[in-house]
Scaffold this active site. Structure first.
Site, PDB file in Angstrom:
ATOM      1  N   GLY A 108      30.501 -20.228  17.605  1.00 12.92           N
ATOM      2  CA  GLY A 108      29.237 -19.932  17.416  1.00 12.92           C
ATOM      3  C   GLY A 108      29.038 -20.369  16.011  1.00 12.92           C
ATOM      4  CE1 TYR A 109      32.250 -22.291  13.464  1.00 13.14           C
ATOM      5  CE2 TYR A 109      32.141 -24.587  12.950  1.00 13.14           C
ATOM      6  CZ  TYR A 109      32.879 -23.288  12.766  1.00 13.14           C
ATOM      7  OH  TYR A 109      34.043 -23.268  12.245  1.00 13.14           O
ATOM      8  CB  SER A 110      24.459 -25.103  16.466  1.00 13.13           C
ATOM      9  OG  SER A 110      25.425 -26.223  16.282  1.00 13.13           O
ATOM     10  CD  GLU A 157      33.422 -29.125  16.245  1.00 15.31           C
ATOM     11  OE1 GLU A 157      32.498 -29.492  16.977  1.00 15.31           O
ATOM     12  OE2 GLU A 157      33.413 -28.629  15.253  1.00 15.31           O
ATOM     13  CB  SER A 198      24.522 -35.672  12.939  1.00 18.28           C
ATOM     14  OG  SER A 198      24.285 -35.892  11.544  1.00 18.28           O
ATOM     15  CD  GLU A 250      22.341 -39.742  11.373  1.00 21.80           C
ATOM     16  OE1 GLU A 250      21.716 -40.481  12.152  1.00 21.80           O
ATOM     17  OE2 GLU A 250      22.869 -38.626  11.932  1.00 21.80           O
TER      18      GLU A 250
END
Length: 400
Positions: free
Chosen positions: A129-131, A246, A385, A387
């Protein structure tokens, strides 16, 4: 750098190959071959999980005292490489490769005693449960709120892109417990039972037609404070530690297998000029350039593996590998789609289910190329991402 195997490591590789030959059934190999998402569907990855657990090989990266193998970094690399070559299903990394090492590093003794054996056995299946909507790679901007109420936190909010939440019974989760200071300083890390009242899971179907992702809603969900990892408002420290696991790992072995399969596929696809795609000069040039980049990726992974063998954590090197590995995977996907041409067009969702009796259009290898290409477009976004990863490298490696 000498990357040749020692006699002991070569013996170990033969042991791994013998195990894979004996335990990887045709059905499991098919499930591995048809995997187009982040990892193989639960039914199949858990069947393989159980076999590895019985052998004592399900957690190669864990210390032996916690139920791991006690293998060296080189042995773990050999194992993952041989599993890739054999076409084994990919296990869910969320418990074994992410939450488990995090608990070993930051969990209480009670948390380790309860959760780690259940991860090993497969009794618990985890999601992350991150994003959140509007807070993808900008993880520190999360808004899912947890308010203190006696011995519990009461959670309200939502998480999105939650892989396999519809099949998981546990979640590790970041929540907002303080909004008064810097965004990173008000985050807390919790372990959540997915059967807790107030949790609902809604499916998100991908462009490829797969149900991997979900949106999870929390409506006054009570979570015991005993399920907190680390101190309140210090979840960012725990999350950064977990993200090293991860983002890191070995990409080269599966990419190398993908190249060999692509060469075989291209040799059997017409180029429209009386020859095969494998004889097309433009295609050969692109594939050769890719193999050079893959050689560089493999050497970088070996260099980092050597450093880890000396006791170093992956640190910012995990960001380097994440960028190059996911971008190479996307390049390989595009080469595969180019090779199959018009065979990329049919929707073969039913045919690509393990055990299906639906005849594929083209070879069995063809029908996974478009789903893999679509699913892997997310690889340069999830887990931070490209970036964001380049920013980490610029700051922590280059000192910019």
């Amino acid at each position: 750098m000498d990357i040749s195997l020692s006699p002991a490591d070569e013996t170990f590789r033969q042991e791994v190959r013998a195990f894979l030959d004996a335990e990887l059934s045709d059905e499991l190999r098919e499930a591995g071959r048809l995997t187009s998402g982040i990892f193989t569907d639960k039914k199949w990855n858990m069947l393989w999980h159980k076999k590895l657990y019985a052998k004592g090989w399900v957690a190669p990266s864990w210390p032996k005292e916690y139920g791991g193998t006690g293998w060296t970094v080189t042995q773990r690399h050999i194992f993952s490489s041989e599993c890739a070559r054999a076409g084994a299903p990919t296990l869910s990394p969320l418990g074994l490769q992410m939450c488990g090492p995090m608990l070993i590093g930051h969990g209480t003794q009670e948390q380790k005693d309860f959760y780690l054996p259940r991860m090993l056995s497969g009794e618990d299946y985890w999601c992350q449960g991150y994003s959140e909507p509007g807070s993808g790679s900008d993880l520190a901007s999360l808004k899912c709120k947890a308010e203190s109420d006696g011995d519990d936190y009461v959670i309200n909010g939502t998480k999105i892109w939650t892989t396999h939440a519809h099949e998981a019974n546990r979640m590790f989760c970041l929540v907002r417990t303080d909004s008064s200071g810097k965004p990173q300083t008000g985050i807390t890390f919790l372990l959540i039972d997915m059967d807790t009242p107030g949790i609902s899971v809604e499916p998100i179907i991908t462009l490829a037609g797969d149900h991997e992702f979900n949106q999870v809603f929390f409506d006054n969900v009570r979570v015991p404070k005993a399920n907190r990892v680390g101190a309140e408002n210090d979840g960012w420290t725990v999350a950064k530690y977990l993200l090293e696991f991860e983002r890191g790992g070995s990409y080269a072995p599966r990419l190398r297998v993908g190249v060999e399969r692509l060469k075989s596929l291209a040799a059997n696809q017409s180029n429209g000029n009386g020859g095969s795609v494998a004889e097309d000069d433009a295609f050969v040039g692109k594939l050769t350039a890719f193999e050079v980049a893959l050689d560089a990726q493999e050497m970088t992974e070996n260099r980092i593996m050597a450093a880890m063998s000396n006791g170093q954590n992956p640190g910012p090197a995990s960001s380097m590998l994440k960028v190059s590995g996911t971008e190479l995977r996307q390049e390989l996907d595009l080469l595969a789609v180019e090779a199959i041409g018009n065979l990329a067009l049919p929707d073969q969702m039913q045919a690509r289910q393990p055990g299906s009796n639906v005849e594929p259009v083209g070879s069995a290898d063809v029908m996974t190329k478009i789903p893999a290409m679509l699913n892997n477009r997310a690889g340069t976004i999830y887990g931070g991402s490209s970036e964001v990863q380049r920013g980490i490298v610029a700051k922590m490696v280059l000192g910019l």
